[in-house]
Motif scaffolding. Sequence first.
Motif, PDB file in Angstrom:
ATOM      1  N   MET A   1       0.847  -1.189   0.000  1.00  0.00           N
ATOM      2  CA  MET A   1       0.000   0.000   0.000  1.00  0.00           C
ATOM      3  C   MET A   1       0.886   1.244   0.000  1.00  0.00           C
ATOM      4  N   SER A   2       0.588   2.199  -0.872  1.00  0.00           N
ATOM      5  CA  SER A   2       1.424   3.383  -1.001  1.00  0.00           C
ATOM      6  C   SER A   2       1.269   4.306   0.200  1.00  0.00           C
ATOM      7  N   LYS A   3       2.296   5.148   0.390  1.00  0.00           N
ATOM      8  CA  LYS A   3       2.290   6.098   1.495  1.00  0.00           C
ATOM      9  C   LYS A   3       1.128   7.083   1.371  1.00  0.00           C
ATOM     10  N   LYS A   4       0.842   7.497   0.135  1.00  0.00           N
ATOM     11  CA  LYS A   4      -0.248   8.448  -0.097  1.00  0.00           C
ATOM     12  C   LYS A   4      -1.598   7.833   0.270  1.00  0.00           C
ATOM     13  N   LYS A   5      -1.796   6.563  -0.082  1.00  0.00           N
ATOM     14  CA  LYS A   5      -3.075   5.909   0.209  1.00  0.00           C
ATOM     15  C   LYS A   5      -3.266   5.724   1.705  1.00  0.00           C
ATOM     16  N   ILE A   6      -2.201   5.365   2.406  1.00  0.00           N
ATOM     17  CA  ILE A   6      -2.288   5.209   3.853  1.00  0.00           C
ATOM     18  C   ILE A   6      -2.599   6.547   4.509  1.00  0.00           C
ATOM     19  N   ARG A   7      -1.938   7.605   4.029  1.00  0.00           N
ATOM     20  CA  ARG A   7      -2.198   8.935   4.582  1.00  0.00           C
ATOM     21  C   ARG A   7      -3.648   9.344   4.364  1.00  0.00           C
ATOM     22  N   ASN A   8      -4.180   9.030   3.188  1.00  0.00           N
ATOM     23  CA  ASN A   8      -5.587   9.344   2.908  1.00  0.00           C
ATOM     24  C   ASN A   8      -6.526   8.564   3.820  1.00  0.00           C
ATOM     25  N   LEU A   9      -6.196   7.294   4.101  1.00  0.00           N
ATOM     26  CA  LEU A   9      -7.022   6.482   4.993  1.00  0.00           C
ATOM     27  C   LEU A   9      -7.023   7.052   6.407  1.00  0.00           C
ATOM     28  N   VAL A  10      -5.846   7.443   6.878  1.00  0.00           N
ATOM     29  CA  VAL A  10      -5.734   7.992   8.229  1.00  0.00           C
ATOM     30  C   VAL A  10      -6.490   9.307   8.342  1.00  0.00           C
ATOM     31  N   VAL A  11      -6.281  10.200   7.364  1.00  0.00           N
ATOM     32  CA  VAL A  11      -6.957  11.498   7.386  1.00  0.00           C
ATOM     33  C   VAL A  11      -8.466  11.319   7.293  1.00  0.00           C
ATOM     34  N   SER A  12      -8.908  10.403   6.431  1.00  0.00           N
ATOM     35  CA  SER A  12     -10.347  10.157   6.300  1.00  0.00           C
ATOM     36  C   SER A  12     -10.935   9.604   7.592  1.00  0.00           C
ATOM     37  N   GLY A  13     -10.185   8.720   8.257  1.00  0.00           N
ATOM     38  CA  GLY A  13     -10.659   8.165   9.526  1.00  0.00           C
ATOM     39  C   GLY A  13     -10.788   9.236  10.592  1.00  0.00           C
ATOM     40  N   ILE A  14      -9.801  10.124  10.667  1.00  0.00           N
ATOM     41  CA  ILE A  14      -9.870  11.226  11.638  1.00  0.00           C
ATOM     42  C   ILE A  14     -11.062  12.124  11.322  1.00  0.00           C
ATOM     43  N   GLY A  15     -11.278  12.371  10.022  1.00  0.00           N
ATOM     44  CA  GLY A  15     -12.426  13.193   9.620  1.00  0.00           C
ATOM     45  C   GLY A  15     -13.747  12.564  10.022  1.00  0.00           C
ATOM     46  N   CYS A  16     -13.864  11.245   9.868  1.00  0.00           N
ATOM     47  CA  CYS A  16     -15.098  10.549  10.251  1.00  0.00           C
ATOM     48  C   CYS A  16     -15.339  10.653  11.751  1.00  0.00           C
ATOM     49  N   VAL A  17     -14.265  10.502  12.532  1.00  0.00           N
ATOM     50  CA  VAL A  17     -14.404  10.610  13.983  1.00  0.00           C
ATOM     51  C   VAL A  17     -14.884  12.009  14.367  1.00  0.00           C
ATOM     52  N   ILE A  18     -14.316  13.037  13.742  1.00  0.00           N
ATOM     53  CA  ILE A  18     -14.713  14.412  14.047  1.00  0.00           C
ATOM     54  C   ILE A  18     -16.177  14.647  13.684  1.00  0.00           C
ATOM     55  N   VAL A  19     -16.574  14.178  12.497  1.00  0.00           N
ATOM     56  CA  VAL A  19     -17.967  14.341  12.068  1.00  0.00           C
ATOM     57  C   VAL A  19     -18.913  13.632  13.024  1.00  0.00           C
ATOM     58  N   LEU A  20     -18.560  12.408  13.428  1.00  0.00           N
ATOM     59  CA  LEU A  20     -19.417  11.639  14.328  1.00  0.00           C
ATOM     60  C   LEU A  20     -19.524  12.302  15.697  1.00  0.00           C
ATOM     61  N   VAL A  21     -18.413  12.819  16.204  1.00  0.00           N
ATOM     62  CA  VAL A  21     -18.433  13.496  17.508  1.00  0.00           C
ATOM     63  C   VAL A  21     -19.285  14.754  17.449  1.00  0.00           C
ATOM     64  N   LEU A  22     -19.123  15.548  16.373  1.00  0.00           N
ATOM     65  CA  LEU A  22     -19.914  16.775  16.231  1.00  0.00           C
ATOM     66  C   LEU A  22     -21.403  16.461  16.124  1.00  0.00           C
ATOM     67  N   ALA A  23     -21.739  15.414  15.359  1.00  0.00           N
ATOM     68  CA  ALA A  23     -23.145  15.033  15.213  1.00  0.00           C
ATOM     69  C   ALA A  23     -23.713  14.544  16.545  1.00  0.00           C
ATOM     70  N   THR A  24     -22.892  13.820  17.316  1.00  0.00           N
ATOM     71  CA  THR A  24     -23.346  13.330  18.620  1.00  0.00           C
ATOM     72  C   THR A  24     -23.588  14.490  19.577  1.00  0.00           C
ATOM     73  N   VAL A  25     -22.665  15.447  19.582  1.00  0.00           N
ATOM     74  CA  VAL A  25     -22.830  16.628  20.437  1.00  0.00           C
ATOM     75  C   VAL A  25     -24.090  17.402  20.048  1.00  0.00           C
ATOM     76  N   HIS A  26     -24.306  17.540  18.743  1.00  0.00           N
ATOM     77  CA  HIS A  26     -25.517  18.239  18.268  1.00  0.00           C
ATOM     78  C   HIS A  26     -26.780  17.523  18.730  1.00  0.00           C
ATOM     79  N   SER A  27     -26.769  16.176  18.625  1.00  0.00           N
ATOM     80  CA  SER A  27     -27.947  15.408  19.020  1.00  0.00           C
ATOM     81  C   SER A  27     -28.209  15.525  20.514  1.00  0.00           C
ATOM     82  N   VAL A  28     -27.140  15.472  21.319  1.00  0.00           N
ATOM     83  CA  VAL A  28     -27.301  15.534  22.775  1.00  0.00           C
ATOM     84  C   VAL A  28     -27.786  16.917  23.222  1.00  0.00           C
ATOM     85  N   LEU A  29     -27.247  17.957  22.610  1.00  0.00           N
ATOM     86  CA  LEU A  29     -27.563  19.309  23.052  1.00  0.00           C
ATOM     87  C   LEU A  29     -28.855  19.866  22.454  1.00  0.00           C
TER      88      LEU A  29
END
Length: 214
Positions: free
Chosen positions: A1-29
């Motif tokens: 697996m190329s370095k660029k593809k791994i970097r994209n996977l990591v960045v995308s995963g971090i983005g998903c976590v941020i989106v999920l946390v923000l959506a959860t906070v919105h739902s709770v509040l």
Amino acid sequence: MSKKKIRNLVVSGIGCVIVLVLATVHSVLYNESRLVKPTVVSEYVFRPQDLPMWIALVVTIAYVIYLVVTLFRVVWRNKSMEKNHTRRIHPMLGLSGFTGFLGLIGFWTYQEFGIIYPCFAFVFFGFFGFYFEGKLSDTLKDELYEENEKKAELKAYKIGFILLFLTIWLIGGGMLAWNLEWCAIFMLSSMSMIFGIVLFLSKYFLYRFETEAG
């Protein structure tokens, strides 16, 4: 697996976590914790306020499916290569071990909703081992390598059993005896983390043995 593809996977995963946390906070509040608290599917009725949470769920599920398919393709490709070499992965994949911090969400979900299963995420600390496995990528599996692999696994298991003994000893000694529920959470979190530590150490010790032998 190329370095660029791994970097994209990591960045995308971090983005998903941020989106999920923000959506959860919105739902709770702002949305009465809908889709955060356990939901009875037969009684659920869609509301426009649910849209952020649905978007976060769809994005997260899509990412997980893409990640599983990508890893499956990598494993399949590596298996099709020579059997006497280690699989090819990039050390940057070890950054995925930071997902183990998602286990901390388990303490919050228990306090708010009585849900503890997110504590299982502590096992993802084992993904840090991908860093050292990547350092040994495409290494010849000779007799010395196989011997070092067995030694590394044995040493990691010994440390895991020691940590497990200490955990049981603390519980048996009365730690958190005043609250059996928190005692159960401590055991669940500890065992998940110990499993992740064993996975990480087995790769770390193997890398150290191989580099010392070299």
